[in-house]
Write a protein that holds these residues in place. Sequence first.
Motif, short mmCIF file in Angstrom:
data_model
loop_
_atom_site.label_atom_id
_atom_site.label_comp_id
_atom_site.label_asym_id
_atom_site.label_seq_id
_atom_site.Cartn_x
_atom_site.Cartn_y
_atom_site.Cartn_z
N SER A 10 0.80 -1.22 0.00
CA SER A 10 0.00 0.00 0.00
C SER A 10 0.84 1.27 0.00
N ALA A 11 2.14 1.13 0.02
CA ALA A 11 3.03 2.29 0.13
C ALA A 11 2.96 3.19 -1.10
N ALA A 12 3.00 4.49 -0.87
CA ALA A 12 2.97 5.46 -1.96
C ALA A 12 4.18 5.31 -2.87
N CYS A 13 5.26 4.76 -2.36
CA CYS A 13 6.51 4.61 -3.12
C CYS A 13 6.64 3.26 -3.79
N ARG A 14 5.64 2.42 -3.72
CA ARG A 14 5.77 1.04 -4.20
C ARG A 14 6.17 0.93 -5.66
N ASN A 15 5.87 1.93 -6.47
CA ASN A 15 6.21 1.86 -7.90
C ASN A 15 7.40 2.75 -8.26
N THR A 16 8.10 3.23 -7.25
CA THR A 16 9.28 4.04 -7.53
C THR A 16 10.52 3.15 -7.49
N SER A 17 11.57 3.62 -8.11
CA SER A 17 12.79 2.82 -8.10
C SER A 17 13.69 3.28 -6.97
N GLU A 26 18.09 16.38 -2.00
CA GLU A 26 17.13 15.52 -2.71
C GLU A 26 16.26 14.73 -1.73
N GLN A 27 16.74 14.55 -0.50
CA GLN A 27 15.95 13.82 0.50
C GLN A 27 14.66 14.56 0.83
N ASN A 28 14.68 15.89 0.78
CA ASN A 28 13.46 16.65 1.06
C ASN A 28 12.39 16.36 0.02
N ARG A 29 12.78 16.21 -1.24
CA ARG A 29 11.82 15.84 -2.28
C ARG A 29 11.32 14.42 -2.06
N ALA A 30 12.22 13.54 -1.66
CA ALA A 30 11.83 12.16 -1.40
C ALA A 30 10.82 12.07 -0.26
N LYS A 31 11.00 12.89 0.75
CA LYS A 31 10.09 12.88 1.90
C LYS A 31 8.68 13.32 1.52
N GLN A 32 8.54 14.06 0.44
CA GLN A 32 7.21 14.47 -0.02
C GLN A 32 6.37 13.29 -0.45
N VAL A 33 7.01 12.26 -0.98
CA VAL A 33 6.29 11.04 -1.34
C VAL A 33 5.65 10.45 -0.08
N GLY A 35 4.71 11.99 2.54
CA GLY A 35 3.68 12.88 3.09
C GLY A 35 2.27 12.46 2.76
N ARG A 36 2.09 11.81 1.62
CA ARG A 36 0.75 11.39 1.21
C ARG A 36 0.52 9.89 1.36
N CYS A 37 1.42 9.23 2.07
CA CYS A 37 1.37 7.78 2.19
C CYS A 37 0.48 7.34 3.36
N VAL A 38 -0.34 6.33 3.12
CA VAL A 38 -1.26 5.84 4.15
C VAL A 38 -0.61 4.85 5.12
N VAL A 39 0.60 4.39 4.79
CA VAL A 39 1.29 3.43 5.66
C VAL A 39 2.64 3.98 6.14
N LYS A 40 2.67 5.27 6.32
CA LYS A 40 3.90 5.96 6.74
C LYS A 40 4.42 5.43 8.07
N ALA A 41 3.54 5.23 9.03
CA ALA A 41 3.95 4.75 10.36
C ALA A 41 4.51 3.34 10.29
N TRP A 54 19.93 3.46 5.39
CA TRP A 54 20.00 4.21 4.15
C TRP A 54 18.61 4.50 3.61
N GLY A 55 18.42 5.70 3.12
CA GLY A 55 17.18 6.06 2.45
C GLY A 55 16.18 6.75 3.35
N VAL A 56 15.12 7.21 2.70
CA VAL A 56 14.00 7.83 3.40
C VAL A 56 12.96 6.74 3.65
N TRP A 57 12.60 6.58 4.90
CA TRP A 57 11.60 5.58 5.31
C TRP A 57 10.61 6.27 6.24
N GLY A 58 9.34 6.12 5.96
CA GLY A 58 8.33 6.71 6.83
C GLY A 58 8.47 8.21 7.00
N GLY A 59 9.01 8.87 6.00
CA GLY A 59 9.13 10.32 6.04
C GLY A 59 10.35 10.83 6.80
#
Length: 86
Positions: A10-17, A26-33, A35-41, A54-59
Amino acid sequence: MSWDDNWSASAACRNTSDELFVKGAEQNRAKQVCGRCVVKAECLAEALDNRIEWGVWGGMTERERRALLRRRPNVTTWRSVLQVAV
């Protein structure tokens, strides 16, 4: 609100590479994804419980997660903490 154990489907990022695995500003742009995710927590709990470095996880960036882990060193499962917060 219920906890989604199969959160990645259900993750908003599921179709991103690799757009969540970037450095610097660039992490600030990644965190925007996130922001609209229903499974952020759920995503954040996964990263914190497994000490993913490594990476942006859960904002949160890796730096933000490390800081949170330092502030709350006695938390054994982040799911229980974040599930209450949702």
